[in-house]
Design a protein around this motif. Structure first.
Motif, PDB file in Angstrom:
ATOM      1  N   ALA A 125       0.806  -1.219   0.000  1.00 43.61           N
ATOM      2  CA  ALA A 125       0.000   0.000   0.000  1.00 43.61           C
ATOM      3  C   ALA A 125       0.840   1.269   0.000  1.00 43.61           C
ATOM      4  CB  ALA A 125      -0.923  -0.010   1.217  1.00 43.61           C
ATOM      5  N   ASN A 126       2.165   1.151  -0.141  1.00 41.84           N
ATOM      6  CA  ASN A 126       3.035   2.325  -0.043  1.00 41.84           C
ATOM      7  C   ASN A 126       4.022   2.408  -1.197  1.00 41.84           C
ATOM      8  OD1 ASN A 126       2.120   3.263   2.605  1.00 41.84           O
ATOM      9  ND2 ASN A 126       3.061   1.406   3.368  1.00 41.84           N
ATOM     10  N   LEU A 127       4.470   3.642  -1.445  1.00 40.73           N
ATOM     11  CA  LEU A 127       5.556   3.895  -2.378  1.00 40.73           C
ATOM     12  C   LEU A 127       6.688   4.505  -1.556  1.00 40.73           C
ATOM     13  CD1 LEU A 127       6.287   3.943  -5.479  1.00 40.73           C
ATOM     14  CD2 LEU A 127       5.739   6.388  -5.374  1.00 40.73           C
ATOM     15  N   PHE A 128       7.885   3.954  -1.697  1.00 41.80           N
ATOM     16  CA  PHE A 128       9.059   4.444  -0.971  1.00 41.80           C
ATOM     17  C   PHE A 128       9.913   5.224  -1.962  1.00 41.80           C
ATOM     18  CE2 PHE A 128       7.477   0.978   1.458  1.00 41.80           C
ATOM     19  CZ  PHE A 128       7.819   1.240   2.782  1.00 41.80           C
ATOM     20  N   CYS A 129      10.134   6.518  -1.703  1.00 41.48           N
ATOM     21  CA  CYS A 129      10.915   7.376  -2.603  1.00 41.48           C
ATOM     22  C   CYS A 129      12.079   8.005  -1.861  1.00 41.48           C
ATOM     23  CB  CYS A 129      10.052   8.502  -3.160  1.00 41.48           C
ATOM     24  SG  CYS A 129       8.883   7.984  -4.402  1.00 41.48           S
ATOM     25  N   GLU A 130      13.265   7.942  -2.491  1.00 40.92           N
ATOM     26  CA  GLU A 130      14.435   8.622  -1.936  1.00 40.92           C
ATOM     27  C   GLU A 130      14.488  10.037  -2.497  1.00 40.92           C
ATOM     28  OE1 GLU A 130      18.548   7.239  -1.112  1.00 40.92           O
ATOM     29  OE2 GLU A 130      17.768   5.430  -2.096  1.00 40.92           O
ATOM     30  N   VAL A 131      14.756  10.996  -1.605  1.00 35.65           N
ATOM     31  CA  VAL A 131      14.780  12.399  -1.988  1.00 35.65           C
ATOM     32  C   VAL A 131      15.978  13.067  -1.335  1.00 35.65           C
ATOM     33  CG1 VAL A 131      13.502  14.585  -1.936  1.00 35.65           C
ATOM     34  CG2 VAL A 131      12.246  12.429  -2.101  1.00 35.65           C
ATOM     35  N   LYS A 132      16.688  13.886  -2.123  1.00 29.36           N
ATOM     36  CA  LYS A 132      17.771  14.695  -1.551  1.00 29.36           C
ATOM     37  C   LYS A 132      17.187  16.070  -1.230  1.00 29.36           C
ATOM     38  CE  LYS A 132      21.668  15.005  -3.806  1.00 29.36           C
ATOM     39  NZ  LYS A 132      22.774  15.486  -4.657  1.00 29.36           N
ATOM     40  N   GLN A 145      22.575  19.517   3.025  1.00 25.55           N
ATOM     41  CA  GLN A 145      21.907  18.497   2.220  1.00 25.55           C
ATOM     42  C   GLN A 145      21.722  17.233   3.032  1.00 25.55           C
ATOM     43  OE1 GLN A 145      23.975  17.973  -1.487  1.00 25.55           O
ATOM     44  NE2 GLN A 145      22.836  19.652  -2.424  1.00 25.55           N
ATOM     45  N   LYS A 146      20.602  16.590   2.784  1.00 25.96           N
ATOM     46  CA  LYS A 146      20.267  15.359   3.501  1.00 25.96           C
ATOM     47  C   LYS A 146      19.467  14.466   2.563  1.00 25.96           C
ATOM     48  CE  LYS A 146      18.509  14.077   7.969  1.00 25.96           C
ATOM     49  NZ  LYS A 146      18.073  14.553   9.239  1.00 25.96           N
ATOM     50  N   THR A 147      19.805  13.182   2.502  1.00 20.74           N
ATOM     51  CA  THR A 147      19.040  12.225   1.704  1.00 20.74           C
ATOM     52  C   THR A 147      18.112  11.458   2.638  1.00 20.74           C
ATOM     53  OG1 THR A 147      20.810  12.028   0.088  1.00 20.74           O
ATOM     54  CG2 THR A 147      19.183  10.270   0.133  1.00 20.74           C
ATOM     55  N   VAL A 148      16.834  11.467   2.300  1.00 20.74           N
ATOM     56  CA  VAL A 148      15.818  10.828   3.137  1.00 20.74           C
ATOM     57  C   VAL A 148      14.927   9.943   2.270  1.00 20.74           C
ATOM     58  CG1 VAL A 148      15.803  12.746   4.789  1.00 20.74           C
ATOM     59  CG2 VAL A 148      14.167  12.724   2.911  1.00 20.74           C
ATOM     60  N   THR A 149      14.162   9.088   2.923  1.00 24.38           N
ATOM     61  CA  THR A 149      13.170   8.255   2.239  1.00 24.38           C
ATOM     62  C   THR A 149      11.790   8.638   2.742  1.00 24.38           C
ATOM     63  OG1 THR A 149      14.735   6.424   2.052  1.00 24.38           O
ATOM     64  CG2 THR A 149      12.416   5.883   1.786  1.00 24.38           C
ATOM     65  N   TYR A 150      10.888   8.857   1.811  1.00 21.72           N
ATOM     66  CA  TYR A 150       9.495   9.133   2.153  1.00 21.72           C
ATOM     67  C   TYR A 150       8.655   7.911   1.832  1.00 21.72           C
ATOM     68  CZ  TYR A 150      10.469  14.049   2.902  1.00 21.72           C
ATOM     69  OH  TYR A 150      10.957  15.227   3.394  1.00 21.72           O
ATOM     70  N   VAL A 151       7.661   7.668   2.687  1.00 20.06           N
ATOM     71  CA  VAL A 151       6.694   6.590   2.508  1.00 20.06           C
ATOM     72  C   VAL A 151       5.367   7.266   2.162  1.00 20.06           C
ATOM     73  CG1 VAL A 151       5.568   4.599   3.560  1.00 20.06           C
ATOM     74  CG2 VAL A 151       7.892   5.233   4.259  1.00 20.06           C
ATOM     75  N   ILE A 152       4.864   6.985   0.963  1.00 15.89           N
ATOM     76  CA  ILE A 152       3.663   7.660   0.484  1.00 15.89           C
ATOM     77  C   ILE A 152       2.559   6.627   0.299  1.00 15.89           C
ATOM     78  CG2 ILE A 152       2.689   9.173  -1.294  1.00 15.89           C
ATOM     79  CD1 ILE A 152       6.349   8.768  -1.352  1.00 15.89           C
ATOM     80  N   GLY A 153       1.390   6.932   0.853  1.00 14.95           N
ATOM     81  CA  GLY A 153       0.214   6.073   0.707  1.00 14.95           C
ATOM     82  C   GLY A 153      -0.882   6.810  -0.029  1.00 14.95           C
ATOM     83  N   THR A 154      -1.730   6.045  -0.728  1.00 14.68           N
ATOM     84  CA  THR A 154      -2.819   6.671  -1.498  1.00 14.68           C
ATOM     85  C   THR A 154      -4.205   6.211  -1.060  1.00 14.68           C
ATOM     86  OG1 THR A 154      -2.550   4.976  -3.217  1.00 14.68           O
ATOM     87  CG2 THR A 154      -1.400   7.071  -3.545  1.00 14.68           C
TER      88      THR A 154
END
Length: 165
Positions: A125-132, A145-154
């Motif tokens: 149920a989630n999309l995991f995206c890496e973002v700088k 600068q920081k690289t993080v991962t977001y968990v997105i649900g719809t």
């Protein structure tokens, strides 16, 4: 699941809870001289307890799969709102609302810029995206600068959370 109970006269009482959420009571060689009402008074609490405890165990509920395009556009909308100086509460007020958890944003850090590092990894149920992210903690400090991962649900709601890995 079944549970066998033996009384003092070694007569067997079997209480069986089936996966269809029905409860059956079987009497095997039970002494008929004992009133049936007394038997039911002893077994009924166990039957109710087991029925409630195992109700729904055979059913599996699975969240709908994530909609990857909607998830990516939601993430971009959240990041653009943050970059423009908007607030998390503004996103909650939209229709449909977007629920966001981002500690850097909540603690007052400004988003100077961002870069999506991948298209995301779909996982149920989630999309995991890496973002700088390029963040400014306070006015006058150099960007970091920081690289993080977001968990997105719809489903059932639009959600964007920073992964705490």
């Amino acid at each position: 699941m079944s549970l066998s109970i033996h009384d003092v006269d070694q007569h067997e009482l079997t209480l069986q809870v089936e996966s269809t959420n029905t409860t059956m009571i079987e009497l095997n060689n039970y002494n008929q001289s004992r009133p049936r009402q007394a038997l039911l008074q002893r077994l009924l609490p166990w039957g109710i307890l087991l029925h409630v405890a195992f109700a729904g165990c055979s059913q599996q509920h699975r969240a709908p799969d994530v909609e990857p395009q909607l998830a990516r556009s939601t993430l971009i909308e959240v990041l653009e709102t943050w970059k423009a100086g908007g607030t998390i509460n503004e996103l909650r007020q939209r229709d449909p609302e977007i629920v966001v958890q981002e500690f850097a944003w909540s603690s007052g850090h400004q988003l100077q810029s961002y870069e999506l590092l991948d298209t995301g990894r779909e996982e149920d149920a989630n999309l995991f995206c890496e973002v700088k992210l390029t963040l400014v903690e306070t006015a006058g400090t150099p960007p970091r600068q920081k690289t993080v991962t977001y968990v997105i649900g719809t489903e059932p709601a639009l959600t964007v959370f920073r992964a705490m890995l």
